[in-house]
Enzyme design. Structure first.
Site, PDB file in Angstrom:
ATOM      1  N   ASP A   1       1.133  -5.994   7.271  1.00  0.00           N
ATOM      2  CA  ASP A   1       0.054  -5.022   7.306  1.00  0.00           C
ATOM      3  C   ASP A   1      -1.045  -6.026   6.832  1.00  0.00           C
ATOM      4  O   ASP A   1      -1.104  -6.788   5.883  1.00  0.00           O
ATOM      5  CB  ASP A   1       0.286  -4.167   6.404  1.00  0.00           C
ATOM      6  CG  ASP A   1      -0.913  -3.048   6.453  1.00  0.00           C
ATOM      7  OD1 ASP A   1      -1.915  -3.444   6.836  1.00  0.00           O
ATOM      8  OD2 ASP A   1      -0.404  -2.007   5.973  1.00  0.00           O
TER       9      ASP A   1
ATOM     10  N   PHE B   1       0.796  -1.300   0.078  1.00  0.00           N
ATOM     11  CA  PHE B   1       0.050   0.072   0.087  1.00  0.00           C
ATOM     12  C   PHE B   1       0.828   1.325  -0.061  1.00  0.00           C
ATOM     13  O   PHE B   1       1.996   1.355   0.750  1.00  0.00           O
ATOM     14  CB  PHE B   1      -0.771  -0.004   1.093  1.00  0.00           C
ATOM     15  CG  PHE B   1      -1.987   0.949   1.363  1.00  0.00           C
ATOM     16  CD1 PHE B   1      -3.111   0.711   0.378  1.00  0.00           C
ATOM     17  CD2 PHE B   1      -2.072   1.783   2.088  1.00  0.00           C
ATOM     18  CE1 PHE B   1      -4.249   1.781   0.415  1.00  0.00           C
ATOM     19  CE2 PHE B   1      -3.261   2.861   2.054  1.00  0.00           C
ATOM     20  CZ  PHE B   1      -4.229   2.622   1.280  1.00  0.00           C
TER      21      PHE B   1
ATOM     22  N   ARG C   1     -11.899  -3.255  -8.638  1.00  0.00           N
ATOM     23  CA  ARG C   1     -11.613  -4.162  -7.537  1.00  0.00           C
ATOM     24  C   ARG C   1     -13.064  -4.487  -7.315  1.00  0.00           C
ATOM     25  O   ARG C   1     -14.223  -3.788  -7.018  1.00  0.00           O
ATOM     26  CB  ARG C   1     -11.065  -3.600  -6.492  1.00  0.00           C
ATOM     27  CG  ARG C   1      -9.555  -3.611  -6.623  1.00  0.00           C
ATOM     28  CD  ARG C   1      -8.818  -3.319  -5.173  1.00  0.00           C
ATOM     29  NE  ARG C   1      -9.413  -2.555  -4.563  1.00  0.00           N
ATOM     30  CZ  ARG C   1      -8.852  -2.048  -3.243  1.00  0.00           C
ATOM     31  NH1 ARG C   1      -8.095  -2.556  -2.743  1.00  0.00           N
ATOM     32  NH2 ARG C   1      -9.616  -1.309  -2.628  1.00  0.00           N
TER      33      ARG C   1
ATOM     34  N   TYR D   1     -11.773  -0.572   9.345  1.00  0.00           N
ATOM     35  CA  TYR D   1     -12.816  -0.239   8.910  1.00  0.00           C
ATOM     36  C   TYR D   1     -13.292  -0.959   7.490  1.00  0.00           C
ATOM     37  O   TYR D   1     -14.287  -0.583   6.738  1.00  0.00           O
ATOM     38  CB  TYR D   1     -13.057   1.522   8.523  1.00  0.00           C
ATOM     39  CG  TYR D   1     -11.662   1.789   7.843  1.00  0.00           C
ATOM     40  CD1 TYR D   1     -11.245   1.727   6.466  1.00  0.00           C
ATOM     41  CD2 TYR D   1     -10.808   2.583   8.588  1.00  0.00           C
ATOM     42  CE1 TYR D   1     -10.184   2.188   5.825  1.00  0.00           C
ATOM     43  CE2 TYR D   1      -9.534   2.883   8.112  1.00  0.00           C
ATOM     44  CZ  TYR D   1      -9.296   2.695   6.532  1.00  0.00           C
ATOM     45  OH  TYR D   1      -8.073   3.323   6.013  1.00  0.00           O
ATOM     46  N   LYS D   2     -12.434  -1.987   6.947  1.00  0.00           N
ATOM     47  CA  LYS D   2     -12.594  -2.713   5.965  1.00  0.00           C
ATOM     48  C   LYS D   2     -13.428  -4.012   6.331  1.00  0.00           C
ATOM     49  O   LYS D   2     -14.570  -3.814   6.577  1.00  0.00           O
ATOM     50  CB  LYS D   2     -11.359  -3.072   5.242  1.00  0.00           C
ATOM     51  CG  LYS D   2     -10.672  -2.076   4.830  1.00  0.00           C
ATOM     52  CD  LYS D   2      -9.123  -2.015   4.370  1.00  0.00           C
ATOM     53  CE  LYS D   2      -8.727  -0.528   3.736  1.00  0.00           C
ATOM     54  NZ  LYS D   2      -7.135  -0.732   3.662  1.00  0.00           N
TER      55      LYS D   2
HETATM   56  C1  PLP Z   1      -6.500   0.432   4.029  1.00  0.00           C
HETATM   57  C2  PLP Z   1      -4.948   0.171   4.385  1.00  0.00           C
HETATM   58  C3  PLP Z   1      -4.335   1.110   5.053  1.00  0.00           C
HETATM   59  C4  PLP Z   1      -5.201   2.286   5.832  1.00  0.00           C
HETATM   60  O1  PLP Z   1      -4.324   3.093   6.485  1.00  0.00           O
HETATM   61  P1  PLP Z   1      -5.165   4.233   7.174  1.00  0.00           P
HETATM   62  O2  PLP Z   1      -3.918   4.746   8.128  1.00  0.00           O
HETATM   63  O3  PLP Z   1      -6.173   3.842   8.073  1.00  0.00           O
HETATM   64  O4  PLP Z   1      -5.105   5.275   6.215  1.00  0.00           O
HETATM   65  C5  PLP Z   1      -2.839   0.845   5.232  1.00  0.00           C
HETATM   66  N1  PLP Z   1      -2.330  -0.180   4.739  1.00  0.00           N
HETATM   67  C6  PLP Z   1      -3.182  -1.362   3.813  1.00  0.00           C
HETATM   68  C7  PLP Z   1      -2.545  -2.228   3.301  1.00  0.00           C
HETATM   69  C8  PLP Z   1      -4.392  -0.939   3.637  1.00  0.00           C
HETATM   70  O5  PLP Z   1      -5.006  -1.747   2.937  1.00  0.00           O
END
Ligand code: PLP
Length: 419
Positions: free
Chosen positions: A205, A126, A380, A230-231
């Site tokens: 992560d 990410f 996606r 939140y996912k």
């Molecule tokens: C959604 C996601 C994040 C989100 O990071 P925030 O700090 O909440 O914005 C981080 N890493 C991955 C791999 C994600 O999918």
């Protein structure tokens, strides 16, 4: 494989988890929601929890609330998330955002390996994770080198190259367990073992795997992890993240944002910082209680459903989606941008098309489907096994085919940026 809608209804009728869908708010029954991997749906129970939090706990209990569950919420909910990710209850805590937790744990890890200079990651990670690492390298005096190992095809993680790049100079290996674009699922145990052989620490992560894929942090011997709520955990927009530190490392690592919530005796208001033992040492300041508490209802549901049952359904559903793609969308120019092997992917599928962005816009605006888009051409489709139905998947593919067959995307131009 049958491609008729009746087959989807049969699969839904045979689905032992189908009843969980009723426990979510479905405001528009015609809307097909395929973005639960970016923002999970609202659990009905969260509405009552939110009302009680605001009206009774805040409104009536006032400051007393901190002793009536608020102070303990980060640990209490962390302990529940621990059961989804193969960790002990005292190894996980809810706090801050994923990005901030990555910062805290990556800095802590680099300080624990002061003689080493390499940070290894991949180009499927990410972007925010890479930005945080770049900021850390800068902050620590540009002593570190970030090695971004390229994926061979943009879909699969470069597992063998990563293993070969690990060396006595590697301080930290950090990867997304399930990568956000293609959904590739790393072999956490094998990669962690290789990192440990080189003496490096690992930081996983889990944002795209927690709640949809069984994670076994303890079984893999993983050192550190972070993840989003939140996912697939349906905690609501911007709900705080979680972090994991293996028990035997907790006393060896130091939180670089050493605020009073990680102080040994915070209410003594002493002037010298003395970090507390356990996971609280990775907190910083006052936690956002309202949004922390809203994580709990869906985590309870996920635990009730069982992560193995959720994974089994998710694999059946991604396989169903891939079969429909092959029958109905491949002839229209769509490519599969996710691994074909269901055991090597998480719970979302990426489909590519030369007109991907315009098709995505038509799908949203003409077809009442909410997918997710990742540049340059990835549509996606996120499957949240707690509430996505087989009929949802069938209908998504049918509407996608209609957008292309009837050229509904032609009226959209390529310019606008979609998030
Ligand atoms: C959604 C996601 C994040 C989100 O990071 P925030 O700090 O909440 O914005 C981080 N890493 C991955 C791999 C994600 O999918």
């Amino acid at each position: 494989m049958r491609t008729d809608i009746d087959y989807a209804y049969e699969l839904d009728a045979a689905d032992p988890l189908a009843h969980f869908r009723e426990r979510f708010v479905i405001a528009d029954p015609d809307l097909i929601y395929m973005d639960g991997n970016s923002l999970g749906r609202l659990p009905r129970a969260s509405i009552d929890v939110a009302a009680d939090l605001v009206q009774r706990q805040w409104g009536e209990r006032l400051i007393r609330g901190w002793n009536e569950g608020w102070w303990a919420a980060s640990e209490r909910i962390g302990a529940k998330i621990a059961r989804l990710i193969g960790a002990q209850p005292d190894e996980v805590i809810v706090a801050d955002s994923t990005s901030v937790n990555l910062f805290k744990l990556a800095v802590a890890a680099l300080r624990a390996r002061p003689d080493r200079t390499a940070i290894i990651t991949d180009d499927l990670n990410f972007p925010s994770d890479l930005y945080i690492l770049q900021g850390i390298a800068d902050l620590l005096g540009s002593r570190h080198r970030i090695e971004v190992v390229p994926s061979p095809d943009g879909i699969h993680g470069p597992e063998e190259t990563i293993k070969a790049r690990l060396s006595g100079d590697t301080a930290l290996l950090t990867l997304s367990h399930v990568v956000f674009k293609s959904g590739f699922l790393y072999d956490m145990a094998a990669i962690t073992a290789a990192a440990h052989q080189a003496g490096a620490l690992t930081l996983w992560d889990l944002s795209h795997s927690v709640g949809s894929v069984p994670v076994d942090l303890n079984g893999a011997g993983a050192d550190l992890a972070i993840g989003c709520t939140y996912k697939y955990l349906n905690g609501g927009p911007g709900s705080p993240a979680f972090l994991y530190v293996r028990r035997d490392l907790q006393e060896q690592l130091f939180n670089p944002i050493s605020g009073w919530w990680s102080q040994g005796r915070p209410f003594d208001f002493g002037l010298d910082y003395q970090p507390v033992s356990g996971m609280r040492r990775f907190l910083s300041g006052t936690q956002p209680l309202l949004s922390t508490a809203l994580i709990e209802p869906a985590v309870d549901m996920l635990l009730q459903a069982g992560i193995d049952a959720l994974r089994a359904k998710s694999q059946r559903q991604t396989a169903y989606l891939v079969a429909l793609w092959e029958a109905l969308l491949a002839p229209l120019g769509f490519t599969l941008n996710s691994p074909r092997d269901p055991s090597r992917r998480g719970s979302h599928i990426s489909l590519g098309h030369a007109e991907g962005l315009r098709i995505d816009l038509a799908l949203i605006n003409e077809m009442n489907v909410l997918p997710d888009f990742r540049a340059p051409d990835n549509i996606r489709l996120g499957i949240a096994p707690l509430y996505t139905s087989f009929a949802d998947i069938h209908e998504t593919i049918r509407r996608l085919a209609e957008v292309v067959t009837n050229k509904l995307y032609k009226k959209y131009d390529r310019a606008p940026e979609v998030t």
